[in-house]
Design an enzyme around this catalytic site. Sequence first.
Site, PDB file in Angstrom:
ATOM      1  N   ARG A 156       0.843  -1.194   0.000  1.00  0.00           N
ATOM      2  CA  ARG A 156       0.000   0.000   0.000  1.00  0.00           C
ATOM      3  C   ARG A 156       0.880   1.247   0.000  1.00  0.00           C
ATOM      4  NH1 ARG A 156      -3.568  -2.733  -1.447  1.00  0.00           N
ATOM      5  NH2 ARG A 156      -5.625  -3.050  -0.526  1.00  0.00           N
ATOM      6  N   HIS A 162       0.111   0.550 -10.340  1.00  0.00           N
ATOM      7  CA  HIS A 162      -0.685  -0.361  -9.501  1.00  0.00           C
ATOM      8  C   HIS A 162      -1.128  -1.588 -10.310  1.00  0.00           C
ATOM      9  CE1 HIS A 162      -3.345  -0.456  -5.671  1.00  0.00           C
ATOM     10  NE2 HIS A 162      -2.996  -1.669  -6.041  1.00  0.00           N
TER      11      HIS A 162
END
Length: 319
Positions: A234, A282
């Site tokens: 994250r 991502h």
Amino acid sequence: MAIFLCGGWALDQPEGRAEQQRWLQALQQVLPGEDWVLQKPDGPAQAAAIEIAVVANPPPGSLQGLPRLALIQSLWAGVDRLLQDLTLPHDVPLCRMVDPAMNEAMVQTALWATLAQHRGFFRCQQQQRTAQWRQPAQLRAGEWQVLVLGQGELGGRVARALAGLGYAVAGWSRRPRAGEGLRTLHGAAGLAQGLATADTVINLLPLTEETRGFFDAARFAAFKRGAAFVNLARGAHVDEPALLAALDAGQIGHAMLDVFREEPLPAPHPFWSHPQVTVLPHTAAQTDPRSAAEVVAANVRALRSGAALQHGVLRSQGY
């Protein structure tokens, strides 16, 4: 009874509607004959008919007012955003996604990042821009130390895959944990030992209040000088100015980043142009609706048969 398919998709946009339909088709393949609710329930009767919510980071408050809700099944591995929703029903089991196809994709990305750093391929890419012909040293895999932070489903798989290629791997977790033949470290002392010796540090920690901002200036200072940092977890784990300072000082030799505090990563962000940073959008490992739908179906059947649910979340721990 009905299943509520609820995500953060922008249903007023073609892309959002297409994404919802992609998931719906995959789920209908493995759960035929179900009654699917695709938008906020239309009145008390429809709300009372919903037994299961299959969710992908839905807007806060989306699961309020569902009196017969018996299962919340996430389509994502991380549930940190869900747990930040204070309206999430506390008495309803919450299960995270453990998608075998996504796990395999994550292993592939971690192997690529480690191999590119170990063999100097990122450096070769930089040299290409200025037509430099310099061969990096060719160390053996066993001479390259890798530390994998987080020994859950993903971290354990990554650590075992790297060890299978001959790398000197250690896995770290907060508490003692069996590593299935791997060298394992735990606690503050184990973390300090691992960071001081690792050539590549791979972050696969869950995001909790304890791990938010985990990689700050003090943590980067504890790395072996010149080590590589790979963040596959994250963006909120990382103090980005601290990482930039560590890169500029040579404390961190290279950063391979797949996740960021703000996504999409803004065009002016210095990560885009930093010579020691590799940016991925991502995309290290995306949930595959085909295999993820099978995981959802297994928990739906388990709920209805009274069997144990798989991959339940301990809300007190945040994962």
